[in-house]
Design a protein around this motif. Structure first.
Motif, PDB file in Angstrom:
ATOM      1  N   ILE A 272       0.862  -1.184   0.000  1.00  0.00           N
ATOM      2  CA  ILE A 272       0.000   0.000   0.000  1.00  0.00           C
ATOM      3  C   ILE A 272       0.895   1.229   0.000  1.00  0.00           C
ATOM      4  N   LEU A 273       0.708   2.086  -0.989  1.00  0.00           N
ATOM      5  CA  LEU A 273       1.438   3.350  -1.030  1.00  0.00           C
ATOM      6  C   LEU A 273       0.727   4.352  -0.135  1.00  0.00           C
ATOM      7  N   ASP A 274       1.493   5.010   0.714  1.00  0.00           N
ATOM      8  CA  ASP A 274       0.920   5.953   1.672  1.00  0.00           C
ATOM      9  C   ASP A 274       1.625   7.296   1.514  1.00  0.00           C
ATOM     10  N   ARG A 275       0.932   8.206   0.792  1.00  0.00           N
ATOM     11  CA  ARG A 275       1.439   9.551   0.551  1.00  0.00           C
ATOM     12  C   ARG A 275       2.829   9.533  -0.058  1.00  0.00           C
ATOM     13  N   VAL A 276       2.973   8.733  -1.088  1.00  0.00           N
ATOM     14  CA  VAL A 276       4.230   8.652  -1.829  1.00  0.00           C
ATOM     15  C   VAL A 276       4.243   9.753  -2.883  1.00  0.00           C
ATOM     16  N   GLN A 277       5.302  10.536  -2.919  1.00  0.00           N
ATOM     17  CA  GLN A 277       5.403  11.631  -3.868  1.00  0.00           C
ATOM     18  C   GLN A 277       5.678  11.088  -5.260  1.00  0.00           C
ATOM     19  N   ILE A 278       4.810  11.438  -6.205  1.00  0.00           N
ATOM     20  CA  ILE A 278       4.981  10.988  -7.582  1.00  0.00           C
ATOM     21  C   ILE A 278       5.340  12.136  -8.516  1.00  0.00           C
ATOM     22  N   ALA A 279       5.184  13.366  -8.033  1.00  0.00           N
ATOM     23  CA  ALA A 279       5.578  14.557  -8.794  1.00  0.00           C
ATOM     24  C   ALA A 279       5.652  15.707  -7.808  1.00  0.00           C
ATOM     25  N   GLU A 280       6.178  16.808  -8.261  1.00  0.00           N
ATOM     26  CA  GLU A 280       6.291  17.969  -7.382  1.00  0.00           C
ATOM     27  C   GLU A 280       4.922  18.367  -6.857  1.00  0.00           C
ATOM     28  N   GLY A 281       4.731  18.256  -5.538  1.00  0.00           N
ATOM     29  CA  GLY A 281       3.487  18.651  -4.913  1.00  0.00           C
ATOM     30  C   GLY A 281       2.354  17.658  -5.076  1.00  0.00           C
ATOM     31  N   VAL A 282       2.627  16.452  -5.585  1.00  0.00           N
ATOM     32  CA  VAL A 282       1.572  15.455  -5.820  1.00  0.00           C
ATOM     33  C   VAL A 282       1.916  14.192  -5.036  1.00  0.00           C
ATOM     34  N   TYR A 283       0.949  13.722  -4.206  1.00  0.00           N
ATOM     35  CA  TYR A 283       1.169  12.575  -3.329  1.00  0.00           C
ATOM     36  C   TYR A 283       0.075  11.540  -3.567  1.00  0.00           C
ATOM     37  N   LEU A 284       0.486  10.288  -3.544  1.00  0.00           N
ATOM     38  CA  LEU A 284      -0.409   9.192  -3.922  1.00  0.00           C
ATOM     39  C   LEU A 284      -0.543   8.201  -2.775  1.00  0.00           C
ATOM     40  N   THR A 285      -1.776   7.825  -2.489  1.00  0.00           N
ATOM     41  CA  THR A 285      -2.080   6.699  -1.591  1.00  0.00           C
ATOM     42  C   THR A 285      -2.908   5.719  -2.403  1.00  0.00           C
ATOM     43  N   SER A 286      -2.533   4.418  -2.351  1.00  0.00           N
ATOM     44  CA  SER A 286      -3.222   3.457  -3.225  1.00  0.00           C
ATOM     45  C   SER A 286      -3.175   2.059  -2.641  1.00  0.00           C
TER      46      SER A 286
ATOM     47  N   GLN B 195     -12.242  -6.996  -8.777  1.00  0.00           N
ATOM     48  CA  GLN B 195     -11.954  -6.490  -7.436  1.00  0.00           C
ATOM     49  C   GLN B 195     -11.924  -4.967  -7.452  1.00  0.00           C
ATOM     50  N   ARG B 196     -12.093  -4.397  -6.268  1.00  0.00           N
ATOM     51  CA  ARG B 196     -12.102  -2.951  -6.138  1.00  0.00           C
ATOM     52  C   ARG B 196     -10.788  -2.484  -5.517  1.00  0.00           C
ATOM     53  N   SER B 197     -10.423  -1.258  -5.838  1.00  0.00           N
ATOM     54  CA  SER B 197      -9.259  -0.642  -5.209  1.00  0.00           C
ATOM     55  C   SER B 197      -9.596   0.809  -4.890  1.00  0.00           C
ATOM     56  N   TRP B 198      -8.753   1.366  -4.035  1.00  0.00           N
ATOM     57  CA  TRP B 198      -8.985   2.732  -3.553  1.00  0.00           C
ATOM     58  C   TRP B 198      -7.718   3.540  -3.784  1.00  0.00           C
TER      59      TRP B 198
END
Length: 950
Positions: A396-410, A434-437
């Motif tokens: 599970i990604l928890d607030r991982v930065q993928i670009a400047e100022g952009v954070y991903l949780t998945s 299946q579902r994902s968030w």
């Protein structure tokens, strides 16, 4: 291809290329296990799977097959292999040995080295190191000039191999340091590594399949300032004649243990094997655990790429996780282990994490007995739903930065995370249905377009976008804005993710992603090729020239349809011939000796030896033949009649039938491969030393006395405290005795310890001469500590030294020469048992359009044991006792008309032999356009109106 010189260094976290951290994701591929013409496709498959590195051994016996005769040409051109890695922008971990193990004959040592006086293998031994230095003088310059510091692909060089399994004392250090210094003095400047046992100034790695946490802790304690590298992550296992198929390491387990490696904190992993290949030319080895563990000809290894270079479910798992690694290696290379004290999970779920500042990856593991959708509450109170299977580990990604100022949780598996066609592109995968968030946090969030019914919510207070996704068979693309940047999220099910391919080696150097092909490749001109088993499936190309992407239908490119039936390959005009020794015995060119000699003393590398002698028997009838030193399978004949095939080796006692008066004994022995791992390397192949008539064979696995019980070692037992076992025997008048089988260290006979230098109980096999301890005519006692049960062999062989057979005649492969070929009548059944026969036939090369990439295999139904030749190429040994049934026939070795030769020890009829295609052979391949203009550059022409830009 030469590149700009670079520098490889390391610190406690990882290796660094010119100061930049790199995760070494390496594919183990041995150049000597496939034809040169197949190297490109195998290496390309590794690159397409996300590997950035190739790990290869260098086999001394391949390059110096006879003393002073060096061969670096054709299939043995290891320099060309390294150059091809450079061309494909793949780094190389070079493992020159001199010992390589690899289930390869003699662990890579040349056969003739076992005949040298005073040589002690893998020791600081002057005679042995003399020849090692000569080998290094030939090989190491090829590596030196291809180091990354010279613009080549070689980034690491390994010192020896798995030496820690053997010994770790002062002498061991002296030996390893000598090899280390030998590499340095010959110009190796890249970092040196070792595996399972170290040397000062090197980085030690670990070899394993499971237990990543344990190995990580051990390496950190040994070398806190060095990166943690899995030098061999065992993706499968080898197979041996008469054993079971190596299918225990499944794709799901492979994925789980791969994830354990990432979770533990390793920053390098070599997938051993990524592609196994084939033990052509009889190069398969022999290993410990029993006396008859000889490698089959296939070295498929149940690896991600199978023996034929086809992708498997394990390949798909490797590709998925490698793409995930590549997308987030910047975080994983810097992250530290973090506690999950504030993370709450459903019952039966465990959570561990790695993090850097506010960025975290949580590794969620299920210990439930069925798939479930569970809830994980993260540290900030956000609850994330997750679909997870039993035993699975999901990141599970928890607030991982993928670009400047952009954070991903998945909770979905995310790959990509790079700019493709002007848009930052991510791929989100989960099982079908299946579902994902997914949550994105950034300023200026907005959905621009999407191709599916989904639930999403924009939280302006937190600048967050939440997506509730269902994963379908048909990919869907969501476009959005975040922090004034264009994003593309491609939503896939796992099957579609398996058909996702990252392409970054096209002529324009841009990154493309191709979604839809079941398999992909490139040719030497750089054309990208694909294969699809469903012509109606979508084919999506992202990153085309001036386009965000384009969608096709597979049939737009498939000028040919899948073939229901491929042209059959007919084996015709079978002929047979008896080898000359069947009627004439050893030819005049044979050697006359008092006692049998082994292959090396005879002067032959591989193949067969025929041993022959005459003896008198006054009464006739049954008696025993005692062979104290036998290291290969043997067929035994008396007066031309087969008596037995011997499989359990080391020493053997065989029941034979004799005629009254004069008898002719013949033993036909096939070289089945030398030990590739053992403290006893360099065993005498074939038969050596005296052979005796008469004697007794006793199975001594049963009736051992412990303190309070009787223990039968052929039964499953687990006695406490490893008791001392005792057993007695009566030798009568016999003055010679051998114990052979699973002997335990600490063996005592009549109170005297029997030394077994270098022996380990887990070898489960030894041959111990106890003659000097035996007391004829009395009750003798054997004692040994309990080690394991059940064991499959523990025999006591007894005989009289006065009953030795003498006057031997020996011949090598020349005794097998065929003569008087005649047409073989098929449908007649097998030839009389025990009569070796040569068979040969012709077949035409099948005519198949170039768009079909066929693979051929030879199925030897009904045959016994022997070897195969195709147009002069040695396809390897065969033995139809399993688990191998089919034998690879490289298409590159075919001619317009082909000759197939088989030597069958029992003369079984070839009537059921077939040449077969593998299953993917029926599907056509086609060129995939990466330029985005809706046209192919190849033969397919314009794809027409079904192409859709988006």
């Amino acid at each position: 291809m030469t590149h700009k010189p670079a520098e490889m260094t390391y610190d406690h976290r990882s290796f660094l290329l010119n100061g930049t951290r790199v995760f070494l994701n390496s594919a183990a591929v041995h150049y000597f296990r496939s034809p040169k013409e197949e190297w490109r496709e195998v290496l390309m498959k590794a690159k397409l799977a996300g590997m950035n590195c190739i790990d290869t051994y260098f086999a001394w016996n391949v390059h110096e097959p006879n003393e002073g005769v060096w061969d670096f040409e054709g299939d043995r051109d290891c320099g060309a292999f390294l150059d091809l890695c450079a061309e494909l922008v793949l780094w190389v971990i070079a493992r020159p040995g001199p010992f390589i193990c690899a289930e390869w004959d003699f662990g890579g040592f040349p056969w003739w080295l076992s005949g040298k006086e005073d040589v002690k293998f893998r020791e600081y031994n002057e005679a042995y190191l003399h020849y090692v230095d000569i080998y290094f003088d030939k090989l190491i310059p090829l590596l030196r000039e291809r180091q990354i510091s010279s613009g080549g692909p070689v980034i690491l060089v390994q010192v020896e191999n798995e030496y820690g399994y053997l010994q770790a004392d002062e002498q061991a250090s002296r030996y390893m340091n000598y090899l280390r210094d030998g590499l340095i003095s010959r110009g190796i400047t890249v970092p040196l590594i070792t595996c399972v046992g170290g040397a000062e100034g090197t980085v030690e790695g670990a070899n394993f399949w499971s237990g990543a946490d344990k190995h990580y802790v051990e390496l950190r304690a040994k070398q806190p300032d060095a990166p943690k590298l899995v030098t061999e992550f065992w993706t499968g296992w080898f197979e041996h004649w008469g054993g079971s198929a190596a299918s225990q390491k499944t794709a799901s387990l492979y994925e789980k243990h791969f994830m354990e490696v990432i979770r533990a904190g390793f920053t390098g992993i070599s997938h051993y094997m990524f592609y196994g290949g084939t033990n052509f030319n009889g190069y398969g080895g022999r290993t410990v655990g029993a006396s008859d563990i000889f490698m089959v000809t296939s070295y498929d290894y149940n690896a991600p790429l199978n023996e034929y270079g086809r992708i498997t479910d394990k390949y798909a798992a490797a590709k998925r996780l490698s793409y995930f690694l590549s997308a987030f290696q910047h975080l994983l290379l810097e992250a530290e282990e973090i506690t999950a004290e504030e993370v709450r999970a459903s019952k039966g779920i465990t959570v561990r994490g790695r993090g850097l500042s506010r960025q975290k990856i949580w590794f969620v593991e299920s210990r439930r007995d069925e798939r479930a959708t569970v809830n994980i509450t993260l540290e900030t109170g956000r609850t994330v739903p997750l679909s997870i299977a039993p035993g699975q580990i999901v990141p599970i990604l928890d607030r991982v930065q993928i670009a400047e100022g952009v954070y991903l949780t998945s909770s979905a598996l995310i790959t990509g995370n790079e700019e493709v066609g002007g848009e930052l592109t991510l791929f989100a995968a989960a099982d079908r249905g299946q579902r994902s968030w997914i949550e994105l946090e950034a300023e200026g969030l907005d959905i621009l377009s999407h191709g599916l019914n989904m639930v999403y919510e924009i939280d302006p207070d937190r600048s967050a976008l939440r997506l509730d996704l269902c994963h379908f068979e048909e990919p869907a693309i969501i476009r959005m804005m975040a922090s004034k940047r264009s994003f593309r999220l491609v939503v896939l099910d796992q099957a579609a993710m398996n058909r996702l391919w990252r392409v970054n080696f096209h002529h324009d150097g841009a990154v493309h992603y191709v979604l839809g092909p079941d398999d992909m490749d490139t040719d030497s001109q750089g054309k990208v090729l694909g294969m699809m088993d469903d012509p109606d499936r979508s084919l999506i190309v992202l990153g085309g020239r001036g386009q965000g992407g384009i969608r096709y239908i597979g049939r737009d490119f498939m000028k040919q349809a899948p073939l229901a039936i491929l042209p059959p390959v007919t084996l015709h005009s079978w002929e047979s011939s008896r080898p000359a020794f069947v009627t004439d015995g050893v030819p005049e060119s044979g050697q006359l000796v008092k006692q049998p000699v082994d292959f090396t003393r005879y002067g032959q590398d591989y193949g067969y030896l025929l041993y022959e002698c005459d003896f008198e028997n006054e009464e006739g009838g049954a008696t025993n033949l005692m062979v104290p030193n036998l290291q290969d399978s043997a067929r035994i004949y008396v007066n031309g009649e087969e008596q037995a095939i011997v499989r359990q080796l080391g020493a053997a006692g065989v029941r034979i039938q004799c005629a009254q008066g004069r008898n002719k004994l013949q033993m036909l022995i096939q070289h089945m491969g030398r030990l590739n791992f053992s403290p006893y390397l360099g065993e005498s192949k074939g038969m050596k030393g005296p052979v005796y008539l008469g004697g007794e064979v006793m199975d001594i696995r049963r009736d051992w006395q412990a303190e309070n019980e009787v223990i039968h070692l052929d039964e499953v037992r687990d006695p406490s405290d490893g008791p001392l076992l005792r057993r007695s025997f009566l030798p009568g008048s016999y003055d010679r005795a051998i114990i052979v089988g699973a002997v335990s260290r600490g063996l005592r006979v009549n109170g005297q310890e029997v030394l077994m230098e270098g022996y380990h109980d887990w070898f489960a096999f030894n041959t111990v001469d106890i003659s000097q301890f035996v007391q004829p005519g009395q009750v003798n006692k054997i004692e040994m500590p309990y080690s394991a049960a059940p064991i499959h062999r523990l025999e006591l062989l007894l005989w009289q030294s006065a009953d030795e057979l003498t006057g031997w005649r020996i011949s090598g492969n020349e005794a097998l020469r065929p003569r008087d070929w005649k047409l073989q009548q098929l449908g007649q059944g097998a030839a009389p048992a025990g009569n070796p026969v040569w068979y040969r036939c012709k077949f035409d090369k099948p005519t198949i359009p170039n768009s079909y990439h066929v693979r051929l295999k030879l199925r030897l139904t009904g045959m016994s044991k022997g070897f195969i030749l195709l147009n002069g190429h040695h396809l390897g040994r065969y033995w139809q006792i399993g688990p191998q049934e089919d034998y690879k026939v490289p298409v590159i070795w075919l001619q317009e008309e082909n000759e197939l030769l088989l030597f069958d020890e029992a003369g079984h009829s070839p009537e059921h032999i077939r040449l077969l295609y593998d299953k993917p052979s029926i599907y056509p391949w086609f060129e995939i356009p990466l330029d985005g203009d809706g046209e192919n550059d190849g033969d397919n022409g314009d794809v027409g109106g079904s192409a859709t830009q988006f």
